[in-house]
Design a protein around this motif. Structure first.
Motif, PDB file in Angstrom:
ATOM      1  N   VAL A 141       0.857  -1.225  -0.075  1.00 19.21           N
ATOM      2  CA  VAL A 141      -0.052  -0.030   0.010  1.00 19.21           C
ATOM      3  C   VAL A 141       0.911   1.209   0.066  1.00 19.21           C
ATOM      4  N   PHE A 142       1.765   1.261   0.904  1.00 19.21           N
ATOM      5  CA  PHE A 142       2.733   2.476   0.943  1.00 19.21           C
ATOM      6  C   PHE A 142       3.750   2.773  -0.179  1.00 19.21           C
ATOM      7  N   SER A 143       3.859   1.483  -0.788  1.00 21.70           N
ATOM      8  CA  SER A 143       4.902   1.658  -2.041  1.00 21.70           C
ATOM      9  C   SER A 143       4.260   2.132  -3.264  1.00 21.70           C
ATOM     10  N   ALA A 144       2.940   1.659  -3.413  1.00 22.06           N
ATOM     11  CA  ALA A 144       2.098   2.126  -4.555  1.00 22.06           C
ATOM     12  C   ALA A 144       1.369   3.419  -4.540  1.00 22.06           C
ATOM     13  N   ALA A 145       1.413   3.996  -3.164  1.00 21.92           N
ATOM     14  CA  ALA A 145       0.844   5.271  -3.098  1.00 21.92           C
ATOM     15  C   ALA A 145       1.585   6.452  -3.410  1.00 21.92           C
ATOM     16  N   ASP A 146       0.989   7.459  -3.908  1.00 24.82           N
ATOM     17  CA  ASP A 146       1.531   8.560  -4.524  1.00 24.82           C
ATOM     18  C   ASP A 146       1.788   9.610  -3.302  1.00 24.82           C
ATOM     19  N   GLU A 147       2.526  10.799  -3.435  1.00 27.45           N
ATOM     20  CA  GLU A 147       2.783  11.626  -2.528  1.00 27.45           C
ATOM     21  C   GLU A 147       1.351  12.120  -1.520  1.00 27.45           C
ATOM     22  N   SER A 148       0.652  12.490  -2.494  1.00 29.02           N
ATOM     23  CA  SER A 148      -0.752  13.044  -1.940  1.00 29.02           C
ATOM     24  C   SER A 148      -1.356  11.992  -1.117  1.00 29.02           C
ATOM     25  N   ARG A 149      -1.350  10.586  -1.490  1.00 24.65           N
ATOM     26  CA  ARG A 149      -2.082   9.864  -0.753  1.00 24.65           C
ATOM     27  C   ARG A 149      -1.244   9.586   0.467  1.00 24.65           C
ATOM     28  N   LYS A 150       0.155   9.410   0.442  1.00 21.47           N
ATOM     29  CA  LYS A 150       0.711   9.521   1.646  1.00 21.47           C
ATOM     30  C   LYS A 150       0.480  10.452   2.518  1.00 21.47           C
ATOM     31  N   GLN A 151       0.190  11.708   2.172  1.00 22.77           N
ATOM     32  CA  GLN A 151      -0.118  12.990   2.941  1.00 22.77           C
ATOM     33  C   GLN A 151      -1.451  12.786   3.720  1.00 22.77           C
ATOM     34  N   GLN A 152      -2.331  12.040   2.864  1.00 27.99           N
ATOM     35  CA  GLN A 152      -3.827  11.650   3.471  1.00 27.99           C
ATOM     36  C   GLN A 152      -3.309  10.759   4.615  1.00 27.99           C
ATOM     37  N   PHE A 153      -2.488   9.577   4.363  1.00 27.57           N
ATOM     38  CA  PHE A 153      -2.345   8.631   5.494  1.00 27.57           C
ATOM     39  C   PHE A 153      -1.802   9.266   6.600  1.00 27.57           C
ATOM     40  N   ALA A 154      -1.087  10.329   6.443  1.00 30.40           N
ATOM     41  CA  ALA A 154      -0.482  11.013   7.575  1.00 30.40           C
ATOM     42  C   ALA A 154      -1.340  11.686   8.355  1.00 30.40           C
ATOM     43  N   ALA A 155      -2.248  12.429   7.673  1.00 32.43           N
ATOM     44  CA  ALA A 155      -3.320  13.182   8.206  1.00 32.43           C
ATOM     45  C   ALA A 155      -4.369  12.369   8.975  1.00 32.43           C
ATOM     46  N   TRP A 187      -3.631   4.183  18.860  1.00 33.82           N
ATOM     47  CA  TRP A 187      -4.309   4.646  17.355  1.00 33.82           C
ATOM     48  C   TRP A 187      -3.686   5.031  16.210  1.00 33.82           C
ATOM     49  N   THR A 188      -2.767   5.688  16.628  1.00 41.10           N
ATOM     50  CA  THR A 188      -1.811   6.122  15.575  1.00 41.10           C
ATOM     51  C   THR A 188      -1.151   5.226  14.695  1.00 41.10           C
ATOM     52  N   SER A 189      -0.840   4.083  15.332  1.00 34.88           N
ATOM     53  CA  SER A 189      -0.263   3.113  14.605  1.00 34.88           C
ATOM     54  C   SER A 189      -1.064   2.179  13.839  1.00 34.88           C
ATOM     55  N   ILE A 190      -2.290   2.418  13.560  1.00 40.43           N
ATOM     56  CA  ILE A 190      -3.011   1.681  12.703  1.00 40.43           C
ATOM     57  C   ILE A 190      -2.494   2.237  11.280  1.00 40.43           C
ATOM     58  N   MET A 191      -2.408   1.344  10.471  1.00 38.08           N
ATOM     59  CA  MET A 191      -1.636   1.827   9.310  1.00 38.08           C
ATOM     60  C   MET A 191      -2.667   1.937   8.154  1.00 38.08           C
ATOM     61  N   ALA A 192      -2.142   3.102   7.265  1.00 38.04           N
ATOM     62  CA  ALA A 192      -2.861   3.248   5.963  1.00 38.04           C
ATOM     63  C   ALA A 192      -4.389   3.571   5.963  1.00 38.04           C
ATOM     64  N   VAL A 193      -4.605   4.369   7.104  1.00 41.43           N
ATOM     65  CA  VAL A 193      -6.136   4.363   7.114  1.00 41.43           C
ATOM     66  C   VAL A 193      -6.693   5.546   6.069  1.00 41.43           C
ATOM     67  N   THR A 194      -7.769   5.236   5.439  1.00 35.78           N
ATOM     68  CA  THR A 194      -8.534   6.040   4.545  1.00 35.78           C
ATOM     69  C   THR A 194      -9.285   7.045   5.329  1.00 35.78           C
ATOM     70  N   VAL A 195     -10.129   7.451   4.563  1.00 31.50           N
ATOM     71  CA  VAL A 195     -11.070   8.891   5.064  1.00 31.50           C
ATOM     72  C   VAL A 195     -12.215   7.970   5.674  1.00 31.50           C
ATOM     73  N   VAL A 196     -12.657   6.980   4.661  1.00 35.29           N
ATOM     74  CA  VAL A 196     -13.789   6.031   5.169  1.00 35.29           C
ATOM     75  C   VAL A 196     -13.771   5.243   6.425  1.00 35.29           C
ATOM     76  N   GLU A 197     -12.558   4.690   6.631  1.00 33.80           N
ATOM     77  CA  GLU A 197     -12.237   3.728   7.612  1.00 33.80           C
ATOM     78  C   GLU A 197     -11.955   4.658   8.914  1.00 33.80           C
ATOM     79  N   LEU A 198     -11.543   6.142   8.686  1.00 35.47           N
ATOM     80  CA  LEU A 198     -11.362   7.014  10.049  1.00 35.47           C
ATOM     81  C   LEU A 198     -12.857   7.413  10.411  1.00 35.47           C
TER      82      LEU A 198
END
Length: 313
Positions: A66-80, A269-280
């Motif tokens: 997931v993290f390897s295929a994600a572009d920079e904008s998606r990685k920023q979303q994961f960080a947020a 809670w922060t350690s949950i990886m690659a959380v999308t907006v829907v999952e959030l």
């Protein structure tokens, strides 16, 4: 005659590092990940076991995909989303209840019930008088106001119902963690979030122990129980207990234990990886359900011990 090697230019080094990183990403994708990068980047509620796998350790590979295929904008979303996830436990602990965490009781709770109520998120505040408890409860809490108008036996079905809702909320957390990208603390074991709530029993036990010792000391030296709200010192105590830190009026080990507990919650809670907006959104709803149902259960536990309705004290 010494052989003189040419000095590599910075541009050549940058090109070499770029090729190595692309090769690594290509190998990871071609060997372990699905072919479609879009399915990898945006894959809410898609755990590792929906793909062919050999062991639970493949959850690490899936997260890497997931993290390897994600572009920079998606990685920023994961960080947020990770930042918001870290704020969930400490925020809901204060906002999901009137009067912060206070619940008024006439007499001190027995230690086991005190531990349970504190672990569920409320702080029992002793008044020493039934009428004072009734007035303060009615003024601060709509549920308590209604319960005080009915007989004690009426509270028992509500304890059962709220307990069922609490266990259902815990089950929802477990299911959600199973169907997520899991925790970076140990993704093969989808138990970190639910275990964090259960571990509240540890600081609650420390809190109860020091609170019991404090009351015994006050009875021994002053000859009476500390009455909250009936004198200036009682007013200070009530304000402190309503603060964001549980055990604010107790000794430092109590405050430290609760601080460590909430820091651990932020980490989990922060350690949950690659959380999308829907999952959030789902995580937030489940956290609110657990917090609210926990405090309702704690409230009814305290109310069932009171002489409510027309019962005499």
């Amino acid at each position: 005659m010494a052989l003189k090697l040419p000095r590599p230019s910075p541009r050549a080094l940058f090109t070499l590092l770029s090729l190595l990183s692309k090769s690594s990403a290509y190998n990871l994708t071609s060997n372990s990940c699905p072919d479609s990068s879009e399915d990898i980047v945006y894959s809410p509620f898609t755990p590792y076991f929906v793909h062919p796998h050999t062991s639970a350790q493949q959850c690490w590979t899936w997260a890497n995909c997931v993290f390897s295929a994600a572009d920079e904008s998606r990685k920023q979303q994961f960080a947020a989303t990770a930042l918001v996830m870290g704020l969930i436990p400490v925020t809901l602990a204060d906002l999901a209840w009137p009067e912060k965490r206070l619940v008024y009781v006439t007499k001190p709770l027995v230690p086991i019930l005190s531990v349970l109520v504190l672990a569920l998120g409320l702080v029992p505040e002793e008044t020493g008088d039934r009428e004072v408890t009734r007035e303060k409860s009615a003024a601060s809490n709509l549920i308590a106001r209604r319960v005080w108008q009915k007989q004690r036996v009426w509270t028992l079905p509500w304890i059962l119902l709220s307990s069922v809702l609490l266990f259902a909320s815990y089950a929802g957390l477990v299911v959600m963690e199973i169907w997520s990208k899991r925790s970076a603390l140990g993704c093969p074991f989808p138990i970190f979030v639910s275990c964090w709530y259960i571990c509240a029993l540890i600081p609650a036990t420390i809190h109860t122990l020091f609170s019991t010792l404090r009351r015994r000391s006050e009875r021994r030296h002053k000859g009476k129980l500390y009455e909250v709200g009936l004198n200036p010192s009682g007013g200070v105590r009530e304000e402190s207990n309503a603060s964001a830190i549980q055990g604010a009026t107790e000794l430092w080990p109590v405050q430290l234990s609760w601080a460590i507990y909430y820091i651990a919650g932020t980490l989990v809670w922060t350690s949950i990886m690659a959380v999308t907006v829907v999952e959030l959104a789902v995580w937030t709803g489940l956290a609110f359900a657990v917090t609210a149902s926990s405090k309702v259960v704690a409230l009814f536990i305290c109310l069932v011990l009171e002489n409510t309705g027309n019962e005499s004290s």
